[in-house]
Design a protein around this motif. Structure first.
Motif, PDB file in Angstrom:
ATOM      1  N   LYS A 139       0.828  -1.008   0.037  1.00  0.00           N
ATOM      2  CA  LYS A 139      -0.104   0.058   0.040  1.00  0.00           C
ATOM      3  C   LYS A 139       0.822   1.024  -0.049  1.00  0.00           C
ATOM      4  N   LEU A 140       0.847   2.032  -1.047  1.00  0.00           N
ATOM      5  CA  LEU A 140       1.794   3.065  -1.070  1.00  0.00           C
ATOM      6  C   LEU A 140       1.133   4.443  -1.671  1.00  0.00           C
ATOM      7  N   PRO A 141       1.594   5.464  -1.488  1.00  0.00           N
ATOM      8  CA  PRO A 141       0.829   6.778  -2.168  1.00  0.00           C
ATOM      9  C   PRO A 141       0.852   6.692  -3.559  1.00  0.00           C
ATOM     10  N   LYS A 142      -0.144   7.236  -4.110  1.00  0.00           N
ATOM     11  CA  LYS A 142      -0.419   7.120  -5.661  1.00  0.00           C
ATOM     12  C   LYS A 142       0.897   7.449  -6.372  1.00  0.00           C
ATOM     13  N   ALA A 143       1.546   8.790  -6.027  1.00  0.00           N
ATOM     14  CA  ALA A 143       2.617   9.262  -6.905  1.00  0.00           C
ATOM     15  C   ALA A 143       3.871   8.026  -6.720  1.00  0.00           C
ATOM     16  N   VAL A 144       3.822   7.175  -5.783  1.00  0.00           N
ATOM     17  CA  VAL A 144       4.891   6.254  -5.761  1.00  0.00           C
ATOM     18  C   VAL A 144       4.429   5.301  -6.699  1.00  0.00           C
ATOM     19  N   SER A 145       3.205   4.845  -6.375  1.00  0.00           N
ATOM     20  CA  SER A 145       2.888   3.834  -7.350  1.00  0.00           C
ATOM     21  C   SER A 145       2.899   4.130  -8.904  1.00  0.00           C
ATOM     22  N   ASP A 146       2.806   5.488  -9.322  1.00  0.00           N
ATOM     23  CA  ASP A 146       3.058   6.000 -10.535  1.00  0.00           C
ATOM     24  C   ASP A 146       4.528   5.948 -11.155  1.00  0.00           C
ATOM     25  N   LEU A 164       3.840  -3.577 -27.537  1.00  0.00           N
ATOM     26  CA  LEU A 164       3.168  -3.900 -26.279  1.00  0.00           C
ATOM     27  C   LEU A 164       2.625  -2.781 -25.724  1.00  0.00           C
ATOM     28  N   ILE A 165       3.590  -1.457 -25.516  1.00  0.00           N
ATOM     29  CA  ILE A 165       3.280  -0.427 -25.079  1.00  0.00           C
ATOM     30  C   ILE A 165       2.119   0.330 -25.968  1.00  0.00           C
ATOM     31  N   VAL A 166       2.050   0.173 -27.351  1.00  0.00           N
ATOM     32  CA  VAL A 166       0.970   0.798 -28.303  1.00  0.00           C
ATOM     33  C   VAL A 166      -0.194   0.056 -27.961  1.00  0.00           C
ATOM     34  N   ASP A 167      -0.230  -1.250 -27.496  1.00  0.00           N
ATOM     35  CA  ASP A 167      -1.623  -1.980 -27.375  1.00  0.00           C
ATOM     36  C   ASP A 167      -2.052  -1.772 -25.990  1.00  0.00           C
ATOM     37  N   GLU A 168      -1.120  -1.415 -24.946  1.00  0.00           N
ATOM     38  CA  GLU A 168      -1.487  -1.050 -23.670  1.00  0.00           C
ATOM     39  C   GLU A 168      -2.400   0.266 -23.714  1.00  0.00           C
ATOM     40  N   TYR A 169      -1.646   1.219 -24.461  1.00  0.00           N
ATOM     41  CA  TYR A 169      -2.189   2.528 -24.471  1.00  0.00           C
ATOM     42  C   TYR A 169      -3.802   2.585 -25.233  1.00  0.00           C
ATOM     43  N   GLU A 170      -3.718   1.924 -26.317  1.00  0.00           N
ATOM     44  CA  GLU A 170      -5.013   1.677 -27.005  1.00  0.00           C
ATOM     45  C   GLU A 170      -5.927   0.908 -26.237  1.00  0.00           C
ATOM     46  N   ALA A 171      -5.662   0.027 -25.465  1.00  0.00           N
ATOM     47  CA  ALA A 171      -6.654  -0.541 -24.733  1.00  0.00           C
ATOM     48  C   ALA A 171      -7.328   0.393 -23.397  1.00  0.00           C
ATOM     49  N   ALA A 172      -6.258   1.230 -22.797  1.00  0.00           N
ATOM     50  CA  ALA A 172      -6.546   1.770 -21.909  1.00  0.00           C
ATOM     51  C   ALA A 172      -7.494   3.248 -22.523  1.00  0.00           C
ATOM     52  N   ALA A 173      -7.008   3.600 -23.628  1.00  0.00           N
ATOM     53  CA  ALA A 173      -7.899   4.733 -24.312  1.00  0.00           C
ATOM     54  C   ALA A 173      -9.188   4.356 -24.721  1.00  0.00           C
ATOM     55  N   SER A 174      -9.425   2.903 -25.195  1.00  0.00           N
ATOM     56  CA  SER A 174     -10.763   2.500 -25.821  1.00  0.00           C
ATOM     57  C   SER A 174     -11.654   2.272 -24.374  1.00  0.00           C
ATOM     58  N   ARG A 182       2.175   9.107 -17.885  1.00  0.00           N
ATOM     59  CA  ARG A 182       3.385   8.299 -18.172  1.00  0.00           C
ATOM     60  C   ARG A 182       3.177   7.273 -19.351  1.00  0.00           C
ATOM     61  N   LEU A 183       1.996   6.828 -19.463  1.00  0.00           N
ATOM     62  CA  LEU A 183       1.697   5.925 -20.487  1.00  0.00           C
ATOM     63  C   LEU A 183       1.678   6.550 -21.853  1.00  0.00           C
ATOM     64  N   GLU A 205       0.716  15.095 -26.862  1.00  0.00           N
ATOM     65  CA  GLU A 205      -0.464  16.319 -26.510  1.00  0.00           C
ATOM     66  C   GLU A 205      -1.248  15.824 -25.338  1.00  0.00           C
ATOM     67  N   ARG A 206      -1.392  14.512 -25.348  1.00  0.00           N
ATOM     68  CA  ARG A 206      -2.284  13.818 -24.209  1.00  0.00           C
ATOM     69  C   ARG A 206      -1.572  13.524 -22.970  1.00  0.00           C
ATOM     70  N   SER A 207      -0.332  13.592 -23.010  1.00  0.00           N
ATOM     71  CA  SER A 207       0.636  13.132 -21.903  1.00  0.00           C
ATOM     72  C   SER A 207       0.716  14.411 -20.886  1.00  0.00           C
ATOM     73  N   GLN A 208       0.225  15.523 -21.367  1.00  0.00           N
ATOM     74  CA  GLN A 208       0.180  16.803 -20.318  1.00  0.00           C
ATOM     75  C   GLN A 208       1.708  17.047 -19.901  1.00  0.00           C
TER      76      GLN A 208
END
Length: 546
Positions: A139-146, A164-174, A182-183, A205-208
């Motif tokens: 159990k950690l603070p959110k910033a640490v988990s990031d 794999l990174i592209v697939d993970e991003y597209e799955a999260a976006a969809s 970070r992703l 641009e979406r990475s802020q």
């Protein structure tokens, strides 16, 4: 009787209270070491103000502040740079040094993260993932988990698992969830590695990134692969120039590697192969990291076999979009963390220090009967803010009192505030308006003191500095079209907390012109709302047309 050293104890006390509130929110299991450190600084401040000697506890408290707050930040910055440059051994060394300052879980955390990074570079993937998974179960603070998630993504990047990174991003976006910044940043690089320029620009641009509050140097090193993989030679060279600012010097083989990748993206394969070959020879000659040697050899083999990736989409548009993001990051640093000093700010500081030496130190050191000292005493007495004298026509005191101080510590504390917030005000409003705000807010703060504290003489630039502070807050609020929303919100939140802390502190610090402080703050904020911010200059680089 308290001396001028007491002035240095109040900021320590205020820092301790604010830091304790922030650290306590992280949970005791993670933050107990930080809490003990903050309490030690706070105890020094309290003992100095109550028991004394105040000079001893002021020196001890500020020494602890440097040890617990400044040195770890320097080490952590150095660690991040080593990780970015794939210097695994140096990163682990920084983590072990950091453990002396980060007690308990945080110290071990950074050792484990840098160790996992090293294992990824050595292709010992299972061991690296085991370390990351052991922390993910806690159990950690959110910033640490990031941070753990960032190192997991970094491992995939080191292994070249771009799809794999592209697939993970597209799955999260969809999934219509908030995609981690970070992703998004990792996906931007991944899209370029698989040849999709448009998606790379969109995910960047979406990475802020412009809300990260990172230094321009750090942002330059982050965007270096982006521009290199787009074949943008001018922008890539600019990232090298900015990323090497200060004491940071990139190894020559790192420069050659990314210049070669830039040539590949520009489809100049011959030039790229020559640079890769030179890079490999340089690493071998310098006995450089084995992971870099393998990296370069892999790219050279791809170039020789013709397996290079061809970019799809609007490449010039992606370059322009990336440059706009860099300009936004540079603008944020220019306003929030100014690293250039205005001659107007330095001039005011020099005048304050010069008059402080004349009117305080010379009079204190030399007896008044020595010829030449009487005019200095007269300068001090005739220049300070005497409410009754001002009401009887001596209006010049509303200006002169700003440049006179009770003692060295009084002057230095005001100078520190003027140096920091003055540079911010100059960057927002320009030197002329900054000087106007300083004089106007200082004068109006003096009027507040004259009307509301008639029996108390006053000296010092505190009211003017509070005015500059208020004007900076107003300027940040007004720059809503230029500053990212997250940056504005964070900056205004901590400035509000600082202002409230100062108002409360004024009620307890003896012999403080609290009405002048409050008046300067209010009028400075109003002046900031009335004055037009300056037109911000852009970086001098002609990018390609979209």
């Amino acid at each position: 009787m308290p001396s001028q050293f007491s002035f240095w104890l109040y900021p320590l006390l205020m820092f301790s209270v604010l830091a304790l509130c922030l650290r306590a929110r992280l949970g005791f299991a993670w933050a107990w070491g930080f809490i003990l450190q903050v309490l030690a600084i706070g105890v020094c401040a309290i003992l100095g103000l109550t028991l004394g000697p105040d000079w001893f506890y002021a020196i001890l408290g500020w020494a602890l502040f440097v040890i617990f707050a400044i040195i770890p930040r320097v080490l952590l910055s150095r660690l991040d740079t080593c990780v970015s440059l794939l210097r695994a051994k140096q990163a682990i060394e920084c983590a072990h040094q950091l453990k002396y300052f980060y007690w308990g879980q945080p110290g071990q955390f950074w050792i484990d993260m840098t160790t996992a990074n090293s294992l990824f570079l050595e292709r010992r993937v299972d061991e690296a993932l085991e370390i990351l998974h052991s922390w993910e179960k806690k159990k950690l603070p959110k910033a640490v988990s990031d941070v753990i998630y960032t190192y997991r993504l970094s491992g995939r990047a080191v292994l070249g698992q771009w799809q794999l990174i592209v697939d993970e991003y597209e799955a999260a976006a969809s999934a219509a969830t908030n995609v981690s910044s970070r992703l998004s940043l990792a996906a931007s690089r991944a899209y370029l590695e698989v040849g999709n320029a448009d998606q790379a620009a969109l995910t960047l641009e979406r990475s802020q990134l412009n809300e990260s509050r990172a230094s321009t140097k750090s942002v330059a090193l982050t965007l270096l692969p982006y521009f290199a993989l787009l074949g943008a030679m001018r922008e890539t060279e600019k990232m090298f120039e900015i990323g090497e600012g200060g004491k940071t010097e990139l190894p020559e083989y790192v420069k050659l590697y990314w210049l070669a990748r830039c040539q590949v993206a520009a489809e100049k394969i011959g030039e790229a192969k020559a640079l890769f070959q030179k890079c490999a020879e340089l690493i071998a000659a310098q006995n450089g990291p084995a992971n870099w040697q393998a990296r370069v050899q892999h790219q050279l083999e791809k170039a020789n076999s013709g397996e290079t990736v061809h970019l799809r989409g609007n490449v010039s548009g992606a370059i322009a979009r990336g440059w706009r993001i860099f300009e936004q990051c540079e603008f944020v640093e220019r306003i929030i963390f100014p690293n250039k000093t205005s001659f107007v700010v330095i001039g005011l500081i020099a005048l304050i220090l010069f008059l402080m030496i004349l009117s305080v130190e010379v009079i204190r050191i030399l007896p008044n009967y020595i010829s030449g000292c009487e005019p200095l005493l007269i300068l001090h007495l005739s220049g300070r803010l005497e409410p009754n004298a001002v009401l009887h026509g001596q209006w010049w005191r509303l200006i002169t009192y700003l440049f006179l101080h009770a003692h060295t510590s009084h002057a230095l504390i005001n100078v520190i505030g003027l140096f920091w917030f003055g540079r911010m005000a100059v960057n927002i409003y320009g030197p002329g308006r900054f000087l106007f705000i300083f004089i106007a807010a200082g004068t109006l703060s003096g009027i507040c003191h004259v009307l509301l504290a008639k029996h108390m003489p006053a000296i010092g630039a505190s009211g003017a500095v509070m005015g500059i502070f208020g004007a900076v807050a107003a300027g940040i609020w007004r720059l809503k079209d230029s500053l990212p929303r997250g940056v504005r919100r964070q900056e205004l939140a901590w400035m509000l907390g600082l202002a409230l802390s100062q108002i409360v502190l004024d009620q307890y610090v003896p012999h403080v012109a609290s009405m002048a402080h409050l008046g300067g703050l209010v009028f400075g904020f109003l002046l900031g709302l009335l004055l037009q911010p300056r037109k911000q200059a852009k970086l001098n680089l002609a990018t390609q047309e979209a």
